[in-house]
Design a protein around this motif. Structure first.
Motif, short mmCIF file in Angstrom:
data_model
loop_
_atom_site.label_atom_id
_atom_site.label_comp_id
_atom_site.label_asym_id
_atom_site.label_seq_id
_atom_site.Cartn_x
_atom_site.Cartn_y
_atom_site.Cartn_z
N PHE A 290 0.82 -1.21 0.00
CA PHE A 290 0.00 0.00 0.00
C PHE A 290 0.86 1.26 0.00
CE2 PHE A 290 -1.99 -3.46 2.38
CZ PHE A 290 -3.10 -3.68 1.58
N SER A 291 2.18 1.09 -0.07
CA SER A 291 3.09 2.22 -0.14
C SER A 291 2.90 2.94 -1.47
CB SER A 291 4.53 1.75 0.03
OG SER A 291 4.90 0.90 -1.05
N ARG A 292 3.54 4.09 -1.60
CA ARG A 292 3.34 4.87 -2.83
C ARG A 292 4.60 5.67 -3.14
NH1 ARG A 292 -1.47 7.04 -5.10
NH2 ARG A 292 -0.92 8.21 -6.98
N ARG A 293 5.11 5.47 -4.34
CA ARG A 293 6.20 6.32 -4.82
C ARG A 293 5.63 7.71 -5.06
NH1 ARG A 293 10.68 3.34 -6.33
NH2 ARG A 293 10.32 1.09 -6.48
N GLY A 294 6.30 8.71 -4.52
CA GLY A 294 5.74 10.05 -4.58
C GLY A 294 5.44 10.55 -5.96
N ASP A 295 6.26 10.16 -6.94
CA ASP A 295 6.11 10.68 -8.30
C ASP A 295 5.42 9.70 -9.24
OD1 ASP A 295 8.06 8.77 -8.35
OD2 ASP A 295 9.56 9.98 -9.41
N ALA A 296 4.78 8.67 -8.70
CA ALA A 296 4.15 7.67 -9.56
C ALA A 296 2.96 7.06 -8.86
CB ALA A 296 5.16 6.58 -9.93
N GLN A 297 2.11 6.39 -9.64
CA GLN A 297 0.93 5.75 -9.07
C GLN A 297 1.21 4.27 -8.83
OE1 GLN A 297 -2.83 7.18 -10.69
NE2 GLN A 297 -3.75 5.18 -10.39
N THR A 298 2.35 3.98 -8.22
CA THR A 298 2.74 2.59 -7.99
C THR A 298 3.35 2.45 -6.60
OG1 THR A 298 4.90 3.04 -9.01
CG2 THR A 298 3.18 2.08 -10.42
N PRO A 299 3.21 1.28 -5.97
CA PRO A 299 3.85 1.03 -4.68
C PRO A 299 5.33 0.72 -4.88
CG PRO A 299 2.70 -0.93 -5.40
CD PRO A 299 2.40 0.13 -6.43
N TYR A 300 6.08 0.78 -3.80
CA TYR A 300 7.48 0.37 -3.86
C TYR A 300 7.58 -1.14 -4.10
CZ TYR A 300 9.37 4.87 -2.42
OH TYR A 300 9.76 6.19 -2.39
N PHE A 301 6.62 -1.90 -3.55
CA PHE A 301 6.53 -3.33 -3.81
C PHE A 301 5.07 -3.67 -4.03
CE2 PHE A 301 10.32 -2.90 -1.11
CZ PHE A 301 11.26 -3.57 -1.88
N ASP A 302 4.78 -4.38 -5.10
CA ASP A 302 3.39 -4.73 -5.36
C ASP A 302 3.00 -6.00 -4.59
OD1 ASP A 302 4.33 -6.96 -6.82
OD2 ASP A 302 4.09 -5.96 -8.76
N ASN A 303 1.76 -6.41 -4.74
CA ASN A 303 1.24 -7.54 -3.97
C ASN A 303 2.06 -8.81 -4.20
OD1 ASN A 303 -0.77 -10.11 -4.14
ND2 ASN A 303 -1.33 -8.79 -2.42
#
Length: 403
Positions: free
Chosen positions: A344-357
């Protein structure tokens, strides 16, 4: 007060003024010393729903350690169904809010991924049921490899499943990601939510929600704020007691900020929230989004740092002679929840987590996969491998988070 009409900065002022735009000639922004915003002499800050859900979470985690509770009672605290009063706090029973409704429910991550959302919600249901069906009946027996029960951890007693996992720790730390962080970073700070429908036009015109003192955009930002500071002793100056106000995100922002390697993180998050809210009042949406990106990165880092911290604490307990299994299991159960939260994390400049499910599930499989008995068989090498992967992704050293 209309903060769009700002004059020059007075050196004696207790308020910061901030001018921004691509050419530094955009709207001037009144940034108050504390998170206090008002309209017509009435506070325009409101996040009561977030406070309710944090309080519900507190009662749920406490109930998971009370052997008198049934599985149905725990489920009712998770879902807060109509016609049932699952909480000791009567105000929570009267609330229409629930924990489950906001687990894995962000617009950016789950509005088009309902299968994943349902699976995550079910994880919590399964953990609550397993606490009652597996751990509660074994609370008077000693845990051994492959057998649930109690195990000493210094002066404390831990209650674990057959793999050495504490379900109450897993639920507690996983809710930080699935509820608090997902709603904050991927929902209320989402451009799709902040700018939904006519929100920008209404905010520009200071058109407030009917019967309220805030615009819809202001309220969405404040709801994100509430998932971190909703139980703060002084929500306008929450860092005065950061780490002491709840057992969820607030606690661990405080814990990370107490580490000299990350000592500015609580201030960085708070200042970004404050400046972003002031930017909304001024109608500077570029600055607002820049602050949202800072919050996403820094809150996500809190989860990563604590995940690595608990992995390394578990490794330390594993390397004692004799092995302090109670400490191993407690620390690695906390690590399990923080790792789970990384999706559920979020890279500040993108719509993606640091690690996905899938990456998170791989970490958790590895953590339990060194033998047939889960944490009873985990090795220092596995712990270090997971720790290094997480730390590298976030740009810090394992040693920085380990103590």
């Amino acid at each position: 007060m209309n903060f769009r009409l700002i004059t020059l900065l007075s050196l004696l002022s207790v308020t910061t003024f901030f001018a921004c735009d691509d050419d530094d000639q955009g709207p001037s922004i009144n940034v108050p010393d504390t998170y206090e915003f008002s309209r017509n002499n009435e506070s325009s800050v409101s996040f009561s729903g977030q406070t309710d859900r944090i309080l519900m979470g507190e009662e749920l985690i406490a109930a998971m350690k009370d052997f008198s509770f049934t599985a149905q009672q725990l489920q009712d605290m998770y879902t807060n169904p109509d016609g049932v009063d699952p909480f000791a706090n009567a105000d929570l029973n009267a609330s229409t809010k629930s924990i489950q409704s906001k687990v894995a429910a962000s617009v950016d991550y789950f509005s088009t991924n309902t299968v994943a959302a349902a699976t995550i919600k079910e994880d919590f249901t399964n953990w609550l049921n397993a606490q009652v069906s597996e751990v509660f009946p074994a609370n008077q027996q000693l845990a051994t490899a492959g057998t649930p029960g109690q195990i000493a951890d210094g002066s404390s007693v831990r209650y674990v499943n057959a793999q050495g996992l504490e379900y109450n720790q897993m639920v507690n730390k996983s809710l930080i990601g699935a509820l608090m962080m997902d709603q904050m970073l991927n929902n209320y700070l989402s451009t799709a939510v902040l700018d939904e429908a006519s929100n920008r036009t209404e905010n520009d015109n200071e058109t407030t929600v009917e019967g309220e003192s805030y615009t819809n955009m202001e309220h969405k930002w404040d709801e994100a704020y509430g998932y971190l500071y909703g139980l703060s002793a002084n929500p306008a100056e929450p860092n005065l007691t950061i780490g002491d106000d709840d057992n969820f995100l607030n606690e661990y922002v405080g814990r990370v900020a107490s580490d000299p390697d990350f000592m500015t993180i609580a201030d960085d998050i708070y200042e970004a929230f404050k400046l972003g809210r002031a930017a909304i009042v001024a109608g500077d949406y570029k600055l607002r989004d820049e602050q949202a990106a800072i919050i996403r990165d820094q809150v996500s880092k809190v989860i990563a740092v604590r995940g690595v911290y608990y992995l390394q604490q578990g490794k330390k307990a594993l390397e004692t002679t004799p092995v302090a299994y109670g400490g191993v299991f407690h620390d690695l159960s906390e690590a399990y929840g923080f790792i789970y939260s990384l999706q559920f994390s979020r890279r500040g400049d993108a719509q993606t987590p640091y690690f996905d499910n899938s990456e998170v599930q791989a970490f958790l499989t590895d953590l339990l996969g060194d033998g047939t008995n889960g944490l009873w068989d985990v090795t220092p090498a596995t712990i270090d491998a997971i720790s290094t992967a997480i730390a590298t992704a976030f740009g810090f050293e394992v040693a920085e988070a380990a103590e």
